[in-house]
Enzyme design. Structure first.
Site, PDB file in Angstrom:
ATOM      1  CB  CYS A  95      -0.986  -0.050   1.174  1.00 43.27           C
ATOM      2  SG  CYS A  95      -2.311   1.169   1.054  1.00 43.27           S
ATOM      3  CG  HIS A 135      -3.260  -3.586   3.416  1.00 37.39           C
ATOM      4  ND1 HIS A 135      -2.326  -2.871   4.132  1.00 37.39           N
ATOM      5  CD2 HIS A 135      -3.918  -2.684   2.657  1.00 37.39           C
ATOM      6  CE1 HIS A 135      -2.418  -1.589   3.828  1.00 37.39           C
ATOM      7  NE2 HIS A 135      -3.378  -1.437   2.929  1.00 37.39           N
ATOM      8  CD  GLU A 192      -0.518  -5.372   5.913  1.00 37.31           C
ATOM      9  OE1 GLU A 192      -0.534  -5.961   4.813  1.00 37.31           O
ATOM     10  OE2 GLU A 192      -0.732  -4.153   6.045  1.00 37.31           O
TER      11      GLU A 192
END
Lengths: 71, 221
Positions: free
Chosen positions: B84, B194, B196
């Site tokens: 990002c 994302h 994560e």
């Protein structure tokens, strides 16, 4: 000396800010408006104006997506 | 494998990145103002709003002292992942081709997206297979990937298009549905969604772990 740098989205790249303004103007009764683009204005005092193009290339604009004009 | 996650003023996803990386190896935070990568094997530039996104997204962060080291590390083949805002920083730094522009909606959008793996031979996608779908959340205002057509053609020829939004999932108007790209060597990867935030089925998907597992598979230099 005082320098102004105008930074614009490159021609041909979708400019949603410009489009939004263009759509908003007729709603306020302003007609006959087209090709609206929204950019940035950077004003700076510099001792050596010959450095400004390099500043534009390295930081003030992203040459991949923006054009700049020094005044 | 030892991951280092860079924290800038304005980062907000560095702790999730740290926790995700910790599932497959060691992980520690790196401070943007230190010129020291602390001997990590892989660097993650996390999401957020580094330096308040002033001027342009990623424009100021690329000049952080640590980024000089990240640049050197990347150019020597070190593993770097930009997520990002981290992707935006790597593009501004010239480590990845192209740039990120505002979403056509001009709105912050947060949604789960389906990604298609296009290149499974980069350092960050080696645990995936070509054509595999990954379900990962995306959340950003400035995620419209842009590069000129000649650059996009060259990237496609070099295998630098790593991830694409699946059919109907390209909500931000990215060129050629591109969600993630790599440098020519494949050691530096950036993506807008994302991974994560997708490391446990409890929160919807664990598909994001594959990127971290991919890095762990790369033999240490």
């Amino acid at each position: 000396m005082r320098v102004r740098v105008l930074i614009r989205p490159k021609a041909g790249i979708l400019d949603p800010q410009g489009q939004t303004v263009e759509r908003a103007l007729p709603a306020l009764g302003f007609s006959g408006v087209s090709n609206v683009h929204v950019g940035r204005l950077v004003e700076l005092d510099v001792e050596d104006a010959s450095q400004v193009p390099a500043m534009c290339e390295k930081l003030l604009s992203n040459p991949l997506i923006e054009d700049y004009e020094i005044q | 494998v030892k991951f280092g996650v860079v924290r800038f003023p304005g980062s907000c996803d560095e702790v999730d990145a740290l926790l995700a990386a910790s599932r497959v190896g060691e992980a520690e935070l790196l401070w943007h103002g230190d010129a020291d990568l602390r001997d990590v094997d892989a660097v993650i530039i996390p999401g957020g709003f580094s330096y308040g996104d002033h001027l342009r997204v990623g424009a100021i962060a690329r000049f952080a002292p640590l980024m000089v080291e990240v640049d050197r590390f990347a150019r020597n083949g070190g593993l770097v992942l930009g997520i990002c805002n981290g992707f935006q920083v790597l593009c501004e730094a010239g480590l990845l081709p192209g740039a990120l522009l505002p979403n056509p909606s001009l709105r912050f959008t947060c949604r789960q997206v389906s990604l298609e793996v296009v290149n499974a031979s980069t350092s960050w996608t080696g645990a995936c297979s070509v054509g595999e779908r990954l379900s990962i959340p995306a959340k950003h205002t400035t995620g419209r990937y842009y590069a000129s057509d000649p650059v996009l053609d060259e990237m496609a020829a070099n295998g630098q298009v790593v991830l694409r939004y699946a059919d109907g999932e390209n909500f931000n108007g990215s060129a050629r549905d591109i969600a993630g790209v790599s440098n020519k060597a494949g050691n530096v990867v950036g993506l807008m969604p994302h991974p994560e935030h997708a490391v446990d089925v409890l929160t919807g998907s664990a598909d994001g772990l594959k990127l971290f597992e991919s890095a762990a598979r790369v033999p240490a230099a």
